[in-house]
Design a protein around this motif. Structure first.
Motif, PDB file in Angstrom:
ATOM      1  N   LEU A  44      17.874  -5.035 -11.305  1.00 18.58           N
ATOM      2  CA  LEU A  44      16.552  -4.573 -10.885  1.00 18.58           C
ATOM      3  C   LEU A  44      16.087  -3.619 -11.980  1.00 18.58           C
ATOM      4  O   LEU A  44      16.663  -2.543 -12.158  1.00 18.58           O
ATOM      5  CB  LEU A  44      16.629  -3.859  -9.537  1.00 18.58           C
ATOM      6  N   VAL A  45      15.046  -4.022 -12.728  1.00 12.21           N
ATOM      7  CA  VAL A  45      14.656  -3.294 -13.945  1.00 12.21           C
ATOM      8  C   VAL A  45      13.309  -2.600 -13.741  1.00 12.21           C
ATOM      9  O   VAL A  45      12.297  -3.245 -13.446  1.00 12.21           O
ATOM     10  CB  VAL A  45      14.559  -4.247 -15.154  1.00 12.21           C
ATOM     11  N   GLY A  46      13.304  -1.282 -13.910  1.00 13.08           N
ATOM     12  CA  GLY A  46      12.076  -0.502 -13.802  1.00 13.08           C
ATOM     13  C   GLY A  46      11.530  -0.140 -15.163  1.00 13.08           C
ATOM     14  O   GLY A  46      12.298   0.096 -16.104  1.00 13.08           O
ATOM     15  N   ARG A  47      10.204  -0.091 -15.264  1.00 16.08           N
ATOM     16  CA  ARG A  47       9.557   0.267 -16.531  1.00 16.08           C
ATOM     17  C   ARG A  47       8.449   1.296 -16.312  1.00 16.08           C
ATOM     18  O   ARG A  47       7.411   1.252 -16.947  1.00 16.08           O
ATOM     19  CB  ARG A  47       9.020  -0.981 -17.220  1.00 16.08           C
ATOM     20  N   GLY A  48       8.675   2.203 -15.377  1.00 17.65           N
ATOM     21  CA  GLY A  48       7.766   3.333 -15.245  1.00 17.65           C
ATOM     22  C   GLY A  48       6.643   3.181 -14.245  1.00 17.65           C
ATOM     23  O   GLY A  48       5.667   3.934 -14.316  1.00 17.65           O
ATOM     24  N   ASP A  49       6.751   2.246 -13.291  1.00 18.18           N
ATOM     25  CA  ASP A  49       5.741   2.163 -12.234  1.00 18.18           C
ATOM     26  C   ASP A  49       5.995   3.295 -11.249  1.00 18.18           C
ATOM     27  O   ASP A  49       7.022   3.321 -10.577  1.00 18.18           O
ATOM     28  CB  ASP A  49       5.831   0.810 -11.525  1.00 18.18           C
ATOM     29  N   PRO A  50       5.061   4.252 -11.112  1.00 17.10           N
ATOM     30  CA  PRO A  50       5.282   5.380 -10.207  1.00 17.10           C
ATOM     31  C   PRO A  50       4.937   5.082  -8.752  1.00 17.10           C
ATOM     32  O   PRO A  50       5.174   5.913  -7.881  1.00 17.10           O
ATOM     33  CB  PRO A  50       4.352   6.458 -10.767  1.00 17.10           C
ATOM     34  N   ASN A  51       4.350   3.918  -8.494  1.00 13.34           N
ATOM     35  CA  ASN A  51       3.815   3.647  -7.154  1.00 13.34           C
ATOM     36  C   ASN A  51       4.507   2.494  -6.445  1.00 13.34           C
ATOM     37  O   ASN A  51       3.875   1.706  -5.735  1.00 13.34           O
ATOM     38  CB  ASN A  51       2.310   3.392  -7.255  1.00 13.34           C
ATOM     39  N   LEU A  52       5.823   2.391  -6.616  1.00 17.14           N
ATOM     40  CA  LEU A  52       6.610   1.464  -5.808  1.00 17.14           C
ATOM     41  C   LEU A  52       6.897   2.163  -4.480  1.00 17.14           C
ATOM     42  O   LEU A  52       7.995   2.618  -4.194  1.00 17.14           O
ATOM     43  CB  LEU A  52       7.901   1.089  -6.533  1.00 17.14           C
ATOM     44  N   SER A  53       5.868   2.263  -3.687  1.00 16.73           N
ATOM     45  CA  SER A  53       5.918   3.072  -2.471  1.00 16.73           C
ATOM     46  C   SER A  53       4.878   2.551  -1.487  1.00 16.73           C
ATOM     47  O   SER A  53       4.229   1.541  -1.730  1.00 16.73           O
ATOM     48  CB  SER A  53       5.627   4.548  -2.796  1.00 16.73           C
ATOM     49  N   GLY A  54       4.713   3.284  -0.398  1.00 12.63           N
ATOM     50  CA  GLY A  54       3.705   2.902   0.587  1.00 12.63           C
ATOM     51  C   GLY A  54       2.357   3.559   0.342  1.00 12.63           C
ATOM     52  O   GLY A  54       1.455   3.439   1.185  1.00 12.63           O
ATOM     53  N   ARG A  55       2.196   4.232  -0.794  1.00 14.84           N
ATOM     54  CA  ARG A  55       0.923   4.893  -1.084  1.00 14.84           C
ATOM     55  C   ARG A  55      -0.185   3.854  -1.227  1.00 14.84           C
ATOM     56  O   ARG A  55      -0.048   2.856  -1.928  1.00 14.84           O
ATOM     57  CB  ARG A  55       1.021   5.711  -2.364  1.00 14.84           C
ATOM     58  N   ILE A  56      -1.299   4.103  -0.556  1.00 14.28           N
ATOM     59  CA  ILE A  56      -2.444   3.202  -0.621  1.00 14.28           C
ATOM     60  C   ILE A  56      -3.336   3.617  -1.782  1.00 14.28           C
ATOM     61  O   ILE A  56      -3.746   4.774  -1.888  1.00 14.28           O
ATOM     62  CB  ILE A  56      -3.225   3.221   0.704  1.00 14.28           C
ATOM     63  N   LEU A  57      -3.608   2.663  -2.663  1.00 17.76           N
ATOM     64  CA  LEU A  57      -4.450   2.894  -3.833  1.00 17.76           C
ATOM     65  C   LEU A  57      -5.677   1.998  -3.779  1.00 17.76           C
ATOM     66  O   LEU A  57      -5.612   0.889  -3.239  1.00 17.76           O
ATOM     67  CB  LEU A  57      -3.650   2.622  -5.109  1.00 17.76           C
ATOM     68  N   PRO A  58      -6.799   2.439  -4.350  1.00 19.88           N
ATOM     69  CA  PRO A  58      -6.993   3.728  -5.025  1.00 19.88           C
ATOM     70  C   PRO A  58      -7.094   4.895  -4.042  1.00 19.88           C
ATOM     71  O   PRO A  58      -7.438   4.697  -2.873  1.00 19.88           O
ATOM     72  CB  PRO A  58      -8.312   3.532  -5.773  1.00 19.88           C
ATOM     73  N   TYR A  59      -6.768   6.074  -4.548  1.00 15.23           N
ATOM     74  CA  TYR A  59      -6.861   7.290  -3.744  1.00 15.23           C
ATOM     75  C   TYR A  59      -8.313   7.500  -3.312  1.00 15.23           C
ATOM     76  O   TYR A  59      -9.240   7.373  -4.115  1.00 15.23           O
ATOM     77  CB  TYR A  59      -6.406   8.487  -4.576  1.00 15.23           C
ATOM     78  N   ASN A  60      -8.493   7.845  -2.027  1.00 17.23           N
ATOM     79  CA  ASN A  60      -9.838   8.069  -1.505  1.00 17.23           C
ATOM     80  C   ASN A  60      -9.826   9.250  -0.540  1.00 17.23           C
ATOM     81  O   ASN A  60      -9.411   9.119   0.613  1.00 17.23           O
ATOM     82  CB  ASN A  60     -10.354   6.813  -0.798  1.00 17.23           C
TER      83      ASN A  60
END
Length: 452
Positions: A44-60
């Motif tokens: 499992l290779v990561g390259r700096g994605d900070p939003n592998l989470s449940g955060r809904i984007l775009p921020y509002n």
């Protein structure tokens, strides 16, 4: 004075395009036979994605999260099932070697490392590298409180000593984890009828967390893992001798650096592309997301500098500031978030940078990532009902005995003013220092002297 991330976060848009995307992949150097058996390790290779989470984007206006904080990992696991993989003969390896293994910045305090504000930095970041802990009273006094952990309850060993007490006795809760320990100790008391408490606690090793979590998701889908669970890091010392451990090539987008790899390119079994960088800049600036700022600093070093390290990123930052005409004697930085007590910058440097940014083609877009007074982000609860509401776009900064606010103020006469206000080493309550800053900003908006 010590500074927050408000200064450096004006930089990435000028160096990395707003449409930059990072790619997370599942790879193997092995092969799959007709029986669904994968020979070789699974990465499992990561390259700096900070939003592998449940955060809904775009921020509002405010931070919103879905009920699926690990959906990306679940989707990647589902892709392996669709490919017919039933057995993995090798190990499950979480690879965050896209950045050096530098989890913390110089000058961070030990107290920060337990909490979300000081979460460790990694190129493979899941759920902001935190676990959500919820604590609720039991049914009867004398019983231990109920402690739940998500999204991966098996990561830490829990030592729960919180006792439920009679209603009206007040709540006292303490949480501790020693650096390097996998034991989370909770103690204190919680009364009957208490609405409960929620905390976000940092993981110890983000890649280790990701590896264990991903393995559990595969096993829940019926995939049998015969090997171990482990991590792959790039040790900082290895970079100084020009030896790089990463197997994966760069798929993040933009300019990339070719690295030594194994003779056989790994097979990509599943992948996920991040949201554009512009979405994350809004998150970083609106809510002061320290971890994301640290990831962005290392990404600068990786994509535009010599390496995905703190030093590599800071070299890129310094070059940019020189181009912007900021004297090197007016700042010194040790991290990307501003959490280090050793960071220093002058208000003059901040204002000069704000003025430079305003003249750039991307200046207006950048200013829109800043919190708006009385409306959203870290300024949502400030300036309500004042002339400054809606007219100030500014980044907050806060450490113990340090408060700052820097940005743009639109005055009642129609001018736009770049400002930077620092309060350092004060011995009054933090709220009083903040109120003093707000009064100065209100005076700027009204074009009147500040009240004393």
């Amino acid at each position: 004075m010590p500074t927050s991330s408000s200064f450096r976060l004006r930089i990435p848009r000028g160096l990395i395009g707003p449409n930059y995307r990072a790619r997370t992949t599942v790879e193997t150097p092995g092969s799959q036979d007709g029986h669904g058996r994968l020979t070789g390790d699974l990465f499992l290779v990561g390259r700096g994605d900070p939003n592998l989470s449940g955060r809904i984007l775009p921020y509002n206006l405010r931070t919103e999260r879905s009920d699926l904080p690990i959906k990306v990992l679940e989707d990647l696991a589902d892709e392996l099932v669709k490919k017919g993989i039933k057995y993995v003969d090798g190990d499950v390896i979480a690879d965050d070697s896209y950045f050096a293994f530098e989890r913390y910045g110089e000058g961070w305090t030990q107290d920060d490392l337990v909490w979300a504000d000081g979460a460790p930095v990694s190129a493979l970041t899941i759920n902001d590298n935190v676990l959500f802990v919820s604590i609720d009273p039991a049914n009867r006094p004398g019983e231990r409180a109920l402690v739940k952990i998500a999204p991966f309850s098996d990561y830490y060993q829990i030592d729960n000593r919180i006792i439920t007490t009679p209603a009206g006795t007040g709540r006292k809760i303490f949480i501790n984890r020693e650096p390097g320990s996998m034991v989370l100790t909770l103690w204190g008391n919680m009364p009957l009828g208490d609405p409960g408490a929620n905390e976000a606690l940092a993981v110890e090793d983000p890649a280790g967390f990701a590896a264990a979590l991903f393995r559990s998701l595969l096993e829940k889908r019926g995939i049998v893992i015969y090997g171990h669970t482990r991590t792959r890091h790039t040790e900082l010392a290895s970079l100084s001798t020009f030896s790089v451990t990463a197997l994966a090539t760069a798929h993040g987008g933009g300019d990339t650096h070719t690295q030594p790899s194994s003779s056989k390119e790994p097979q990509v079994l599943a992948s996920y592309d991040s949201k554009p960088l512009s979405d994350d800049l809004r998150v970083i600036n609106k809510v002061s997301q320290n971890l994301h700022a640290e990831i962005l600093l290392r990404l600068l070093g990786r994509e535009k500098g010599t390496a995905g390290t703190i030093e590599g990123g800071l070299e890129v930052v310094k070059s940019f500031l020189t181009q912007a005409g900021i004297p090197s004697g007016e700042y010194v930085f040790y991290d990307g978030s501003g959490l280090s007590r050793q960071n220093l910058v002058t208000p003059h440097a901040v204002v000069a940078l704000l003025q430079y940014v305003a003249k750039q083609p991307w200046g207006l877009l950048y200013s829109e990532t800043l919190p708006v007074a009385g409306i959203d982000g870290s300024l949502a609860d400030r300036f309500h009902g004042t002339p400054a509401q809606g007219l100030v776009l500014a980044k907050t900064g806060s450490l113990d005995h340090v408060k700052s606010l820097s940005g743009y103020a639109n005055t009642v006469s129609g001018d736009r003013i770049a400002f930077s206000i620092f309060s350092n080493n004060f011995d009054v309550p933090g709220r009083r220092a903040q109120d003093a800053i707000d009064r100065i900003v209100e005076a700027i908006v009204q074009d009147t002297p500040a009240r004393h």
